[in-house]
Design a protein around this motif. Structure first.
Motif, PDB file in Angstrom:
ATOM      1  N   ALA A  10      50.342  -5.194  56.223  1.00  0.00           N
ATOM      2  CA  ALA A  10      50.207  -4.122  56.959  1.00  0.00           C
ATOM      3  C   ALA A  10      48.830  -3.807  57.127  1.00  0.00           C
ATOM      4  CB  ALA A  10      51.031  -2.931  56.042  1.00  0.00           C
ATOM      5  N   ARG A  11      48.563  -3.457  58.511  1.00  0.00           N
ATOM      6  CA  ARG A  11      47.164  -3.172  58.682  1.00  0.00           C
ATOM      7  C   ARG A  11      46.680  -1.655  58.172  1.00  0.00           C
ATOM      8  NH1 ARG A  11      46.277  -3.987  65.087  1.00  0.00           N
ATOM      9  NH2 ARG A  11      48.055  -5.284  65.418  1.00  0.00           N
ATOM     10  N   ASN A  12      47.683  -0.934  58.045  1.00  0.00           N
ATOM     11  CA  ASN A  12      47.316   0.488  57.745  1.00  0.00           C
ATOM     12  C   ASN A  12      48.510   0.986  57.152  1.00  0.00           C
ATOM     13  OD1 ASN A  12      44.834   0.963  59.525  1.00  0.00           O
ATOM     14  ND2 ASN A  12      46.158   0.844  60.954  1.00  0.00           N
ATOM     15  N   ASP A  13      48.146   2.143  56.124  1.00  0.00           N
ATOM     16  CA  ASP A  13      49.277   2.879  55.536  1.00  0.00           C
ATOM     17  C   ASP A  13      50.284   3.276  56.430  1.00  0.00           C
ATOM     18  OD1 ASP A  13      47.981   2.588  52.887  1.00  0.00           O
ATOM     19  OD2 ASP A  13      47.063   4.526  52.968  1.00  0.00           O
ATOM     20  N   ASP A  14      51.697   3.008  56.153  1.00  0.00           N
ATOM     21  CA  ASP A  14      52.719   3.646  57.243  1.00  0.00           C
ATOM     22  C   ASP A  14      53.819   4.180  56.395  1.00  0.00           C
ATOM     23  OD1 ASP A  14      54.452   4.148  59.243  1.00  0.00           O
ATOM     24  OD2 ASP A  14      53.939   2.237  60.451  1.00  0.00           O
ATOM     25  N   SER A  15      53.726   5.656  56.208  1.00  0.00           N
ATOM     26  CA  SER A  15      54.914   6.335  55.538  1.00  0.00           C
ATOM     27  C   SER A  15      56.247   5.968  56.124  1.00  0.00           C
ATOM     28  CB  SER A  15      54.462   7.717  55.388  1.00  0.00           C
ATOM     29  OG  SER A  15      54.193   8.430  56.564  1.00  0.00           O
ATOM     30  N   GLU A  16      56.226   5.826  57.408  1.00  0.00           N
ATOM     31  CA  GLU A  16      57.482   6.000  58.184  1.00  0.00           C
ATOM     32  C   GLU A  16      58.328   4.527  57.925  1.00  0.00           C
ATOM     33  OE1 GLU A  16      57.787   6.480  62.419  1.00  0.00           O
ATOM     34  OE2 GLU A  16      56.176   7.745  62.393  1.00  0.00           O
ATOM     35  N   ILE A  17      57.607   3.583  57.520  1.00  0.00           N
ATOM     36  CA  ILE A  17      58.280   2.329  57.180  1.00  0.00           C
ATOM     37  C   ILE A  17      58.032   1.925  55.675  1.00  0.00           C
ATOM     38  CG2 ILE A  17      58.479   1.440  59.351  1.00  0.00           C
ATOM     39  CD1 ILE A  17      56.128  -0.297  58.769  1.00  0.00           C
ATOM     40  N   GLY A  18      57.311   2.889  55.011  1.00  0.00           N
ATOM     41  CA  GLY A  18      57.042   2.893  53.525  1.00  0.00           C
ATOM     42  C   GLY A  18      56.243   1.589  53.089  1.00  0.00           C
ATOM     43  N   LEU A  19      55.013   1.193  53.951  1.00  0.00           N
ATOM     44  CA  LEU A  19      54.051   0.412  53.736  1.00  0.00           C
ATOM     45  C   LEU A  19      52.671   0.878  53.374  1.00  0.00           C
ATOM     46  CD1 LEU A  19      55.107  -2.370  56.332  1.00  0.00           C
ATOM     47  CD2 LEU A  19      55.410  -2.334  54.004  1.00  0.00           C
ATOM     48  N   SER A  20      52.020   0.283  52.492  1.00  0.00           N
ATOM     49  CA  SER A  20      50.509   0.587  52.210  1.00  0.00           C
ATOM     50  C   SER A  20      49.545  -0.422  52.937  1.00  0.00           C
ATOM     51  CB  SER A  20      50.243   0.705  50.582  1.00  0.00           C
ATOM     52  OG  SER A  20      51.096   1.446  50.231  1.00  0.00           O
ATOM     53  N   LYS A  21      48.384   0.033  53.317  1.00  0.00           N
ATOM     54  CA  LYS A  21      47.488  -0.995  53.610  1.00  0.00           C
ATOM     55  C   LYS A  21      47.571  -2.033  53.074  1.00  0.00           C
ATOM     56  CE  LYS A  21      42.749  -1.579  55.634  1.00  0.00           C
ATOM     57  NZ  LYS A  21      41.697  -1.138  55.974  1.00  0.00           N
ATOM     58  N   ASP A  22      47.474  -3.377  53.638  1.00  0.00           N
ATOM     59  CA  ASP A  22      47.348  -4.587  53.030  1.00  0.00           C
ATOM     60  C   ASP A  22      48.484  -5.173  52.330  1.00  0.00           C
ATOM     61  OD1 ASP A  22      44.808  -5.263  54.068  1.00  0.00           O
ATOM     62  OD2 ASP A  22      43.843  -4.241  52.467  1.00  0.00           O
TER      63      ASP A  22
END
Length: 108
Positions: A10-22
């Motif tokens: 993940a390049r950035n935090d993305d709360s929509e898909i539940g991912l954190s940066k890196d």
């Protein structure tokens, strides 16, 4: 042949898909997104035509013929064979009482 698994980060935090940066993740896809997969699967699938009394299908033609000979309606009579080979017919009279009748042999 080996299968490659694609792992992304993940390049950035993305709360929509539940991912954190890196954070590492594996992208989801569908079978129709894989070029040629439908043709490969079609080669692997065994399909059967309906069986008839003369042509095999999901069952053999001989088994289909036997299945077709099974009667499902109420029976008027049922035949039984005794240990000595004599054949007896079981039927029911109008009062519901069982009637056994010895079947005559055609051999004389």
């Amino acid at each position: 042949m080996s299968t490659k698994i694609l792992q992304l980060k993940a390049r950035n935090d993305d709360s929509e898909i539940g991912l954190s940066k890196d954070e590492n993740y594996y992208p989801k896809t569908s079978a129709d997104a894989v070029v040629g997969l439908d043709k490969f699967i079609a080669k692997q699938v065994v399909t059967y035509q309906p069986a008839t009394e003369t042509v095999d299908g999901l069952m053999t033609a001989a088994d289909k013929k036997k299945l077709n000979e099974i009667k499902t309606e109420p029976f008027e009579e049922i035949k039984f064979k005794s240990p000595d080979g004599s054949v007896f017919v079981l039927s029911v009279d109008n009062g519901g009482k069982p009637v056994f009748t010895k079947e005559e042999s055609d051999v004389r």
